[in-house]
Enzyme design. Structure first.
Site, mmCIF file in Angstrom:
data_model
loop_
_atom_site.group_PDB
_atom_site.id
_atom_site.type_symbol
_atom_site.label_atom_id
_atom_site.label_comp_id
_atom_site.label_asym_id
_atom_site.label_seq_id
_atom_site.Cartn_x
_atom_site.Cartn_y
_atom_site.Cartn_z
ATOM 1 N N HIS A 4 0.886 -1.188 0.097
ATOM 2 C CA HIS A 4 -0.131 -0.025 -0.030
ATOM 3 C C HIS A 4 0.834 1.493 0.063
ATOM 4 O O HIS A 4 2.216 1.095 0.052
ATOM 5 C CB HIS A 4 -1.053 -0.094 1.163
ATOM 6 C CG HIS A 4 -0.533 -0.026 2.719
ATOM 7 N ND1 HIS A 4 0.381 -1.007 3.064
ATOM 8 C CD2 HIS A 4 -0.441 0.869 3.574
ATOM 9 C CE1 HIS A 4 0.776 -0.389 4.351
ATOM 10 N NE2 HIS A 4 0.252 0.748 4.542
ATOM 11 N N HIS A 19 1.188 3.763 2.060
ATOM 12 C CA HIS A 19 1.999 4.673 3.163
ATOM 13 C C HIS A 19 3.472 4.860 2.924
ATOM 14 O O HIS A 19 4.055 3.888 2.735
ATOM 15 C CB HIS A 19 1.463 4.141 4.290
ATOM 16 C CG HIS A 19 -0.091 4.296 4.810
ATOM 17 N ND1 HIS A 19 -0.934 3.634 5.564
ATOM 18 C CD2 HIS A 19 -0.911 5.412 4.182
ATOM 19 C CE1 HIS A 19 -2.025 4.071 5.550
ATOM 20 N NE2 HIS A 19 -1.987 5.237 5.013
ATOM 21 N N ASP A 25 5.633 4.689 5.164
ATOM 22 C CA ASP A 25 6.644 3.738 6.114
ATOM 23 C C ASP A 25 6.500 2.402 5.182
ATOM 24 O O ASP A 25 7.090 1.452 5.819
ATOM 25 C CB ASP A 25 6.127 3.622 7.665
ATOM 26 C CG ASP A 25 4.573 3.179 7.548
ATOM 27 O OD1 ASP A 25 3.724 3.742 6.937
ATOM 28 O OD2 ASP A 25 4.672 1.992 8.333
ATOM 29 N N HIS A 26 6.120 2.290 4.085
ATOM 30 C CA HIS A 26 6.329 1.076 3.015
ATOM 31 C C HIS A 26 6.731 1.259 1.781
ATOM 32 O O HIS A 26 7.277 0.489 1.159
ATOM 33 C CB HIS A 26 4.512 0.602 3.101
ATOM 34 C CG HIS A 26 4.075 0.191 4.547
ATOM 35 N ND1 HIS A 26 4.116 -1.313 4.605
ATOM 36 C CD2 HIS A 26 3.605 0.693 5.367
ATOM 37 C CE1 HIS A 26 3.688 -1.119 6.045
ATOM 38 N NE2 HIS A 26 3.457 0.045 6.356
ATOM 39 N N HIS A 86 -7.394 -1.278 5.707
ATOM 40 C CA HIS A 86 -6.322 -0.136 6.156
ATOM 41 C C HIS A 86 -6.241 1.077 5.113
ATOM 42 O O HIS A 86 -6.406 2.413 5.444
ATOM 43 C CB HIS A 86 -5.107 -0.667 6.234
ATOM 44 C CG HIS A 86 -3.958 0.022 6.593
ATOM 45 N ND1 HIS A 86 -3.837 0.580 8.152
ATOM 46 C CD2 HIS A 86 -2.822 0.446 6.174
ATOM 47 C CE1 HIS A 86 -2.864 1.396 8.203
ATOM 48 N NE2 HIS A 86 -1.922 1.094 7.046
ATOM 49 N N ASP A 94 -0.178 -3.707 6.271
ATOM 50 C CA ASP A 94 -0.771 -3.363 7.434
ATOM 51 C C ASP A 94 -2.226 -3.803 7.527
ATOM 52 O O ASP A 94 -3.109 -3.159 8.494
ATOM 53 C CB ASP A 94 -0.691 -1.566 7.493
ATOM 54 C CG ASP A 94 0.670 -1.419 7.751
ATOM 55 O OD1 ASP A 94 1.592 -2.180 8.061
ATOM 56 O OD2 ASP A 94 0.944 -0.030 7.572
ATOM 57 N N HIS A 97 4.560 -4.442 10.582
ATOM 58 C CA HIS A 97 5.242 -4.023 11.740
ATOM 59 C C HIS A 97 5.489 -4.857 12.588
ATOM 60 O O HIS A 97 4.436 -5.949 12.717
ATOM 61 C CB HIS A 97 4.203 -3.034 12.274
ATOM 62 C CG HIS A 97 4.191 -1.645 11.334
ATOM 63 N ND1 HIS A 97 4.650 -0.474 11.715
ATOM 64 C CD2 HIS A 97 3.184 -1.182 10.239
ATOM 65 C CE1 HIS A 97 4.398 0.284 10.794
ATOM 66 N NE2 HIS A 97 3.563 -0.020 9.829
HETATM 67 FE FE FE Z 1 2.601 0.831 8.170
HETATM 68 ZN ZN ZN Z 2 0.152 1.624 6.533
#
Ligand code: FE
Ligand code: ZN
Length: 251
Positions: free
Chosen positions: A54, A56, A58-59, A112, A129, A167
């Site tokens: 996805h 985001h 942090d990905h 998410h 996530d 995570h």
């Molecule tokens: Fe994340």
């Molecule tokens: Zn995420």
């Protein structure tokens, strides 16, 4: 030989994963939050693909830097091209993807985010996530209905499927799970293990689908104990999931 998956801790609690296709030696990273830890783990190998579950940051944070350095192709949800930096190949459930000689299934699991996908190959599922060990991601763009549909879809994977999520939230997720289901013996046993692992900062990943079915409250809306705790004995599975997610948001 099962797929070799190397964990790459990123940022504070993210995991990226390095995977090598054994027959061709192609090398992919799943959800690179940042480039440097991935580069270090590669240790001289050439990265050929970047897979994103996805959009985001942090990905996908390492996408452009890794793509520039290695010429790696970026593979992500085709529905979300505008939000995946550097995307080359948009995939969905119908297209799937081919990693060298290995067939990769793509599961659409929006919840998410609205276009979240999972990659499934050789008995391993990369769930980003949407599904965590003993938990799930917040519903930023999806509804409880979508979450339950995504969970039902993931539960069709074989019990032995190894679950690699985005995570290291397992300890806190497990504490929440225990607050709903304190008498779940499988959950208590797993928490004892997770506490030991985390006490020495060891990863709790991968999980398995069997373990998630036995301990993850978001896969267990049918549990009589969870329903009793929530006061929702007669509710639908979606109502139980919605209340479980609502409580987790403020746990
Ligand atoms: Fe994340
Ligand atoms: Zn995420």
């Amino acid at each position: 030989m099962p797929l070799n998956v190397e964990l790459v801790p990123c940022l504070t609690d993210n995991y990226a994963y390095l995977i090598e296709e054994p027959q061709t030696g192609l090398c992919a990273v799943v959800d690179p939050s940042e480039a440097e830890p991935v580069r270090r783990q590669l240790a001289g190998r050439k990265l050929t693909h970047i897979l994103n579950t996805h959009h985001h940051p942090d990905h996908v944070g390492g996408n452009l830097e890794l793509k520039a350095q290695f010429g790696a192709e970026v593979v992500g949800p085709g529905m979300d091209r505008a939000r995946i930096p550097g995307i080359d190949i948009g995939v969905d459930e119908a297209s799937g993807w081919q990693f060298g000689r290995m067939k990769v299934r793509v599961l659409e699991i929006p919840a998410h985010t609205r276009s979240h996908i999972a990659f499934v190959m050789d008995g391993a599922a990369f769930t980003g996530d949407t599904l965590f060990a003993m938990g799930c991601g917040r519903l930023f763009e999806g509804t409880p209905e979508m979450l339950w549909r995504a969970m039902e879809k993931l539960m069709t994977l074989p019990d032995a499927t190894r679950i690699y999520c985005g995570h290291e939230y397992t300890l806190n997720n497990g504490r929440f799970a225990l607050s709903l289901e304190p008498d779940n013996a499988a959950l208590r046993a797993r928490m004892a293990e997770v506490e030991q692992l985390r006490a020495r900062s060891a990863p709790t990943i991968p999980s398995t689908m069997a373990l998630e079915k036995a301990t993850n409250p978001f896969l267990r809306p049918h549990s009589a104990e969870i329903r009793r705790t929530l006061g929702l004995e007669q509710a639908s599975d979606v109502e139980v999931i919605a209340e479980t997610r609502r409580r987790k948001d403020s746990f």
